[in-house]
Design a protein around this motif. Structure first.
Motif, PDB file in Angstrom:
ATOM      1  N   LEU A  63       0.836  -1.205   0.000  1.00 47.12           N
ATOM      2  CA  LEU A  63       0.000   0.000   0.000  1.00 47.12           C
ATOM      3  C   LEU A  63       0.868   1.252   0.000  1.00 47.12           C
ATOM      4  O   LEU A  63       1.913   1.301   0.634  1.00 47.12           O
ATOM      5  CB  LEU A  63      -0.919  -0.001   1.221  1.00 47.12           C
ATOM      6  N   SER A  64       0.397   2.280  -0.679  1.00 51.45           N
ATOM      7  CA  SER A  64       1.160   3.523  -0.764  1.00 51.45           C
ATOM      8  C   SER A  64       0.944   4.372   0.487  1.00 51.45           C
ATOM      9  O   SER A  64      -0.013   4.185   1.245  1.00 51.45           O
ATOM     10  CB  SER A  64       0.741   4.311  -1.996  1.00 51.45           C
ATOM     11  N   THR A  65       1.824   5.320   0.648  1.00 55.12           N
ATOM     12  CA  THR A  65       1.699   6.297   1.731  1.00 55.12           C
ATOM     13  C   THR A  65       0.352   7.000   1.637  1.00 55.12           C
ATOM     14  O   THR A  65      -0.349   7.147   2.639  1.00 55.12           O
ATOM     15  CB  THR A  65       2.833   7.342   1.616  1.00 55.12           C
ATOM     16  N   LEU A  66      -0.007   7.410   0.425  1.00 57.52           N
ATOM     17  CA  LEU A  66      -1.265   8.140   0.249  1.00 57.52           C
ATOM     18  C   LEU A  66      -2.483   7.289   0.573  1.00 57.52           C
ATOM     19  O   LEU A  66      -3.470   7.788   1.125  1.00 57.52           O
ATOM     20  CB  LEU A  66      -1.364   8.696  -1.175  1.00 57.52           C
ATOM     21  N   GLN A  67      -2.442   6.001   0.251  1.00 55.99           N
ATOM     22  CA  GLN A  67      -3.572   5.123   0.590  1.00 55.99           C
ATOM     23  C   GLN A  67      -3.755   5.060   2.107  1.00 55.99           C
ATOM     24  O   GLN A  67      -4.872   5.193   2.611  1.00 55.99           O
ATOM     25  CB  GLN A  67      -3.339   3.709   0.055  1.00 55.99           C
TER      26      GLN A  67
END
Length: 171
Positions: A32-36
């Protein structure tokens, strides 16, 4: 919230806790990305969503949303406490008074009950502030309030019995 502010928070949290940095799993797939992770937290905070409601929109599982939430809250305190989670100093009060002069002042009983700033008000201690009203100089801050607030020396109640045209219109 502006995109710049959001990204400033994201970058500060990511720099503080490596949990928020996107990583590859054992097979080499991106996680998962930081933004997610941080968007899921913001949605839970802003809309009061339960952790399992973030799955459909952000594609993040409930347990990850909960872990992200806990780590985000801890990181916010650790990163921003000194600057933002403290009682206001004299410069802060002067800036707030300037802003209040431009747009007016809005008070909220929920803020009152949750703030350590207002705990001092209960003791009759207000931040130092310099201002002039009708030629009289004051150097102790106060807050305008209505009848639902406690009767503290630092909370000035609004006029209970107005005189003049306004009063006659209300009768």
């Amino acid at each position: 919230m502006s995109q710049d502010l959001f990204l400033r928070i994201v970058n500060a949290i990511k720099a503080h806790d490596t949990y928020f940095i996107q990583q590859r799993d054992g097979v080499g797939r991106l996680g998962l990305s930081t933004l997610q992770k941080i968007t899921a937290v913001f949605r839970m905070l802003a809309y009061g969503l339960p952790a399992d409601a973030t799955d459909e929109y952000i594609k993040i599982g409930e347990s990850t949303a909960i872990e992200s939430f806990k780590r985000f809250c801890r990181a916010v305190v650790e990163v921003f406490a000194e600057q933002y989670l403290r009682s206001p100093n004299t410069n802060d009060i002067a800036r707030l008074l300037h802003i209040a002069k431009q747009r007016g002042f809005n008070n909220d009983i929920n803020v009152l009950e949750a703030s350590h700033l207002f705990a001092k008000l209960a003791e009759g201690i207000a931040p130092h502030a310099h201002y002039v009203i009708q030629g009289k100089h004051y150097n102790m801050g106060y807050y305008l309030a209505d009848g639902i607030y406690p009767k503290w020396s630092t909370l000035v109640q609004t006029i209970h019995d107005p005189r003049g045209l306004k009063k006659s219109c209300l009768q």
